[in-house]
Design a protein around this motif. Structure first.
Motif, PDB file in Angstrom:
ATOM      1  N   GLY A 275       0.779  -1.230   0.000  1.00 40.08           N
ATOM      2  CA  GLY A 275       0.000   0.000   0.000  1.00 40.08           C
ATOM      3  C   GLY A 275       0.809   1.279   0.000  1.00 40.08           C
ATOM      4  O   GLY A 275       0.239   2.373   0.074  1.00 40.08           O
ATOM      5  N   ALA A 276       2.138   1.179  -0.113  1.00 42.27           N
ATOM      6  CA  ALA A 276       2.973   2.386  -0.064  1.00 42.27           C
ATOM      7  C   ALA A 276       2.663   3.354  -1.198  1.00 42.27           C
ATOM      8  O   ALA A 276       2.761   4.565  -1.034  1.00 42.27           O
ATOM      9  N   CYS A 277       2.279   2.831  -2.357  1.00 38.72           N
ATOM     10  CA  CYS A 277       2.055   3.687  -3.519  1.00 38.72           C
ATOM     11  C   CYS A 277       0.591   4.084  -3.708  1.00 38.72           C
ATOM     12  O   CYS A 277       0.232   4.684  -4.734  1.00 38.72           O
ATOM     13  N   LEU A 278      -0.272   3.767  -2.772  1.00 39.81           N
ATOM     14  CA  LEU A 278      -1.712   4.003  -2.914  1.00 39.81           C
ATOM     15  C   LEU A 278      -1.982   5.450  -3.345  1.00 39.81           C
ATOM     16  O   LEU A 278      -1.504   6.401  -2.725  1.00 39.81           O
ATOM     17  N   THR A 279      -2.753   5.597  -4.416  1.00 44.77           N
ATOM     18  CA  THR A 279      -2.988   6.908  -5.024  1.00 44.77           C
ATOM     19  C   THR A 279      -4.480   7.105  -5.263  1.00 44.77           C
ATOM     20  O   THR A 279      -5.173   6.185  -5.714  1.00 44.77           O
ATOM     21  N   ARG A 280      -4.967   8.310  -4.998  1.00 44.65           N
ATOM     22  CA  ARG A 280      -6.385   8.621  -5.212  1.00 44.65           C
ATOM     23  C   ARG A 280      -6.688   8.726  -6.698  1.00 44.65           C
ATOM     24  O   ARG A 280      -5.913   9.286  -7.475  1.00 44.65           O
ATOM     25  N   GLU A 287      -8.434  -0.874 -12.836  1.00 39.54           N
ATOM     26  CA  GLU A 287      -8.455  -2.333 -12.890  1.00 39.54           C
ATOM     27  C   GLU A 287      -7.550  -2.817 -11.764  1.00 39.54           C
ATOM     28  O   GLU A 287      -6.332  -2.817 -11.882  1.00 39.54           O
ATOM     29  N   HIS A 288      -8.157  -3.206 -10.659  1.00 40.76           N
ATOM     30  CA  HIS A 288      -7.390  -3.523  -9.458  1.00 40.76           C
ATOM     31  C   HIS A 288      -6.693  -4.880  -9.578  1.00 40.76           C
ATOM     32  O   HIS A 288      -7.315  -5.879  -9.936  1.00 40.76           O
ATOM     33  N   ARG A 289      -5.393  -4.885  -9.241  1.00 37.81           N
ATOM     34  CA  ARG A 289      -4.624  -6.130  -9.233  1.00 37.81           C
ATOM     35  C   ARG A 289      -3.844  -6.285  -7.935  1.00 37.81           C
ATOM     36  O   ARG A 289      -2.912  -7.077  -7.863  1.00 37.81           O
ATOM     37  N   ASP A 290      -4.231  -5.532  -6.945  1.00 41.32           N
ATOM     38  CA  ASP A 290      -3.493  -5.533  -5.684  1.00 41.32           C
ATOM     39  C   ASP A 290      -4.078  -6.551  -4.710  1.00 41.32           C
ATOM     40  O   ASP A 290      -5.170  -7.091  -4.914  1.00 41.32           O
ATOM     41  N   THR A 305      -3.438   1.002  -6.694  1.00 40.71           N
ATOM     42  CA  THR A 305      -2.005   0.841  -6.491  1.00 40.71           C
ATOM     43  C   THR A 305      -1.315   0.873  -7.860  1.00 40.71           C
ATOM     44  O   THR A 305      -1.353  -0.112  -8.603  1.00 40.71           O
ATOM     45  N   PRO A 306      -0.686   1.988  -8.214  1.00 41.63           N
ATOM     46  CA  PRO A 306      -0.104   2.131  -9.551  1.00 41.63           C
ATOM     47  C   PRO A 306       1.107   1.249  -9.812  1.00 41.63           C
ATOM     48  O   PRO A 306       1.579   1.182 -10.944  1.00 41.63           O
ATOM     49  N   CYS A 307       1.599   0.557  -8.805  1.00 41.76           N
ATOM     50  CA  CYS A 307       2.729  -0.349  -9.040  1.00 41.76           C
ATOM     51  C   CYS A 307       2.320  -1.573  -9.853  1.00 41.76           C
ATOM     52  O   CYS A 307       3.145  -2.170 -10.542  1.00 41.76           O
ATOM     53  N   CYS A 308       1.024  -1.958  -9.772  1.00 43.46           N
ATOM     54  CA  CYS A 308       0.589  -3.171 -10.472  1.00 43.46           C
ATOM     55  C   CYS A 308      -0.777  -3.026 -11.127  1.00 43.46           C
ATOM     56  O   CYS A 308      -1.054  -3.712 -12.115  1.00 43.46           O
ATOM     57  N   SER A 309      -1.632  -2.182 -10.595  1.00 38.12           N
ATOM     58  CA  SER A 309      -2.990  -2.048 -11.132  1.00 38.12           C
ATOM     59  C   SER A 309      -2.988  -1.186 -12.390  1.00 38.12           C
ATOM     60  O   SER A 309      -2.074  -0.404 -12.634  1.00 38.12           O
ATOM     61  N   ARG A 310      -4.065  -1.339 -13.182  1.00 36.82           N
ATOM     62  CA  ARG A 310      -4.130  -0.633 -14.454  1.00 36.82           C
ATOM     63  C   ARG A 310      -5.473   0.084 -14.589  1.00 36.82           C
ATOM     64  O   ARG A 310      -6.060   0.447 -13.564  1.00 36.82           O
TER      65      ARG A 310
END
Length: 320
Positions: A275-280, A287-290, A305-310
């Motif tokens: 959750g460190a990168c969680l962004t509004r 498209e959640h992949r977290d 989470t922009p590290c993995c979600s699209r």
């Protein structure tokens, strides 16, 4: 060194079980470390720029040390191998404790369910609940006795009578009957699960099928689930503060696309776990992949989470 990290010295390194070592971390000057609560973890900054999250497994009343335990993973991306190469006396940098897996202290009863190295946060929870005189039980599932970390500590503890150990290679009577354990979602009972992704999904799906409400299911994942990226396409993200539009190619993460344009977002696990990168998200449909957000939080679509979600939509407007 990053301003949000601090140096700690490795005061002890102990083989706790097959492929598992614990590390005792202390302040180099002997001062007290920042306080933490049961379920907390720290980010450990390793050589070559690696950052990994490890749960604190000592009693939260201790202020002179942090204790973590690390499984040497044969499928490691480098973190567990780097940790096992560290030696007593070395100094590493860590973050302050963070807690995305907190206890609910007014629960009538807590069921702690650990799979393998998932014992680390749950051991800390057990010690805290025992010290408070709160009702709980701990189920510890491992492949075999030689893979049971902290066995002496657990079996000689004041709460040993509340612990049940289940070995995969043991006789059938001692194996975990999960359906029976979770067959009744008694009012005020909370479930805490930590371990390999498959183990956790099994536990959570069994609980949901038995009628456990989502707000009484608590989990902490160590790794993201495998994702098929073969169907990924491109989309745009827009920076709300400037209106700038950035293309995210099919083979790039949102984090990578932002970074390429000089826009930094804090990251840590890069797997959608911490959750460190969680962004509004202000506009668009993620498209959640977290493995971090709950199903209800994902359904709201107002963060990702922009590290993995699209993105399911052609554009996401981000609160950056």
């Amino acid at each position: 060194m990053d301003a949000v990290t601090r140096p700690v010295r490795i005061a002890a390194k102990v083989v706790e079980a097959r492929d598992i070592c614990s590390f005792e971390l202390v302040a180099p000057d002997g001062d007290a470390l920042p306080p933490f609560s049961a379920g907390a973890h720290i980010d450990v900054h390793l050589p070559a720029g690696l950052v990994r999250q490890y749960s604190l497994c000592n009693n939260p009343t201790e202020t002179h040390r942090y204790q973590i335990a690390v499984l040497r993973d044969t499928n490691s991306r480098g973190g567990s191998v780097a940790m096992h190469a560290l030696e007593v006396g070395q100094t590493i940098n860590i973050s302050a404790p963070k807690n995305h897996f907190p206890l609910v202290y007014d629960a009538h009863h807590s069921v702690l369910l650990a799979g393998g190295i998932g014992i680390t946060p749950l051991l800390c929870m057990a010690e805290r609940l025992a010290s408070l005189g709160t009702s709980f039980e701990l189920h510890y599932c491992t492949r075999s006795a030689d893979r049971m970390a902290f066995s002496e500590r657990i079996l000689s503890s004041q709460f040993a009578g509340r612990v049940r150990v289940h070995y995969d290679d043991g006789p059938r009577p001692q194996k975990l009957d999960l359906a029976a354990l979770l067959d009744s979602a008694r009012s005020g009972v909370h479930l805490y699960v930590c371990g390999p992704t498959g183990f956790m999904n099994w536990a959570l799906e069994t609980a949901r099928a038995a009628g456990w409400p989502e707000e009484r299911l608590h989990r902490e994942y160590f790794a993201g689930a495998p994702i098929d990226t073969s169907g990924d396409g491109s989309f745009d993200v827009q920076i709300a503060s400037t209106g700038r539009l950035i293309r995210v190619d099919a083979d790039k993460t949102v984090i990578a696309a932002l970074c390429a344009h000089g826009i930094g977002v804090p990251t840590s696990c890069e797997q959608g776990v911490c959750g460190a990168c969680l962004t509004r998200v202000l506009e668009g449909t993620p498209e959640h992949r977290d493995m971090f957000l709950t199903a209800e939080e994902q359904a709201r679509g107002d963060q990702f989470t922009p590290c993995c979600s699209r993105s399911k939509s052609s554009k996401l407007v981000l609160d950056l």
